[in-house]
Scaffold this motif. Structure first.
Motif, PDB file in Angstrom:
ATOM      1  N   ARG A 127     -56.110 -42.065 -22.846  1.00 39.21           N
ATOM      2  CA  ARG A 127     -55.905 -42.310 -24.283  1.00 39.21           C
ATOM      3  C   ARG A 127     -55.707 -43.791 -24.608  1.00 39.21           C
ATOM      4  N   LYS A 128     -56.169 -44.666 -23.720  1.00 37.43           N
ATOM      5  CA  LYS A 128     -56.029 -46.104 -23.940  1.00 37.43           C
ATOM      6  C   LYS A 128     -57.374 -46.811 -23.787  1.00 37.43           C
ATOM      7  N   ARG A 170     -54.857 -51.057 -25.315  1.00 36.09           N
ATOM      8  CA  ARG A 170     -54.304 -50.597 -26.592  1.00 36.09           C
ATOM      9  C   ARG A 170     -54.450 -49.078 -26.671  1.00 36.09           C
ATOM     10  N   LEU A 171     -53.408 -48.418 -27.144  1.00 31.05           N
ATOM     11  CA  LEU A 171     -53.435 -46.969 -27.314  1.00 31.05           C
ATOM     12  C   LEU A 171     -54.444 -46.592 -28.385  1.00 31.05           C
ATOM     13  N   LYS A 172     -55.255 -45.572 -28.116  1.00 24.38           N
ATOM     14  CA  LYS A 172     -56.240 -45.117 -29.083  1.00 24.38           C
ATOM     15  C   LYS A 172     -55.563 -44.267 -30.153  1.00 24.38           C
ATOM     16  N   VAL A 173     -55.490 -44.816 -31.362  1.00 26.69           N
ATOM     17  CA  VAL A 173     -54.908 -44.099 -32.497  1.00 26.69           C
ATOM     18  C   VAL A 173     -55.963 -43.875 -33.576  1.00 26.69           C
ATOM     19  N   ARG A 174     -56.703 -44.947 -33.883  1.00 29.64           N
ATOM     20  CA  ARG A 174     -57.721 -44.871 -34.931  1.00 29.64           C
ATOM     21  C   ARG A 174     -59.134 -45.010 -34.364  1.00 29.64           C
ATOM     22  N   ASP A 185     -59.422 -49.379 -33.107  1.00 29.38           N
ATOM     23  CA  ASP A 185     -58.540 -49.885 -32.052  1.00 29.38           C
ATOM     24  C   ASP A 185     -59.339 -50.652 -31.000  1.00 29.38           C
TER      25      ASP A 185
END
Length: 204
Positions: free
Chosen positions: A139-140, A169-173, A177
């Motif tokens: 998830r990064k 970076r953490l995948k949020v969007r 990202d």
């Protein structure tokens, strides 16, 4: 009344076109390069910039990253932001032209005049990209970059420096990202190059 009816009938088509155009995935990645504070330390210097792709693996995306960025076609839109916060969209480029523009902007920001690569009467800043890769795991987003910078005059090596770095970076969007991470690392990697020291060594 007829005009009003025609407008009502046309409205769904207009909404559809607007929705389709705004939601269509873009094939490029948006990269924002943040210039460091402007300097005139090297004002009067003149150099040509030559970037070469020396990577063993030419693709930016790993197999896992491709699954999240299926529409990426290998091009990048470049936005250059100055120290005062103002910025400009420079254009859309493949990797080598993208990095050429980034390093040209960095040199201009230092007061250096950038010459055409065909100008053989000026020294050359040679940038050799040995790694530039975007991965996705756990998830990064993870991006890494390595390059060698050297100043040559008539083929003679005058000074050199190697730069390497990585970030995650953490995948949020999703794609946003990945784009933000690419911009942050590219900014750090380009700005870490000690251009003043390179020119000082080249003069010795």
């Amino acid at each position: 009344m007829k005009l009003k009816k025609r407008w009502i009938l046309a409205l769904p088509a207009i909404v559809f076109v607007f929705f389709f155009s705004t939601c269509t995935p873009k094939p490029f990645l948006k990269v924002q390069y943040q210039l460091p504070p402007q300097s005139n330390t090297l004002e009067g210097e003149k150099v040509a910039v030559a970037v070469s792709d020396m990577r063993a693996t030419k693709a930016l995306l790993t197999e896992s990253a491709k699954k999240s960025l299926k529409d990426f076609n290998g091009t990048y839109s470049l936005i250059v932001v100055r120290d005062d916060g103002s910025g400009n969209l420079i254009g859309v480029y493949d990797l080598v032209p993208l990095l050429t523009k980034v390093f040209q902007q960095r040199l201009i920001n230092e007061g250096i005049q950038v010459a055409a690569i065909a100008d053989t009467d000026v020294p050359e800043l040679k940038i050799e990209i040995t790694k530039f890769q975007l991965d996705f795991a756990d998830r990064k987003w993870r991006v890494s970059m390595n390059y060698r910078a050297s100043i040559l005059d008539d083929g003679k090596l005058l000074s050199k420096e190697s730069i390497s770095g990585e970030a995650e970076r953490l995948k949020v969007r999703g794609k946003r990202d990945a784009e933000k991470l690419l911009g942050e690392l590219l900014t750090d990697m380009a700005n870490r190059l000690n251009i003043v020291r390179l020119f000082q060594q080249a003069r010795q």
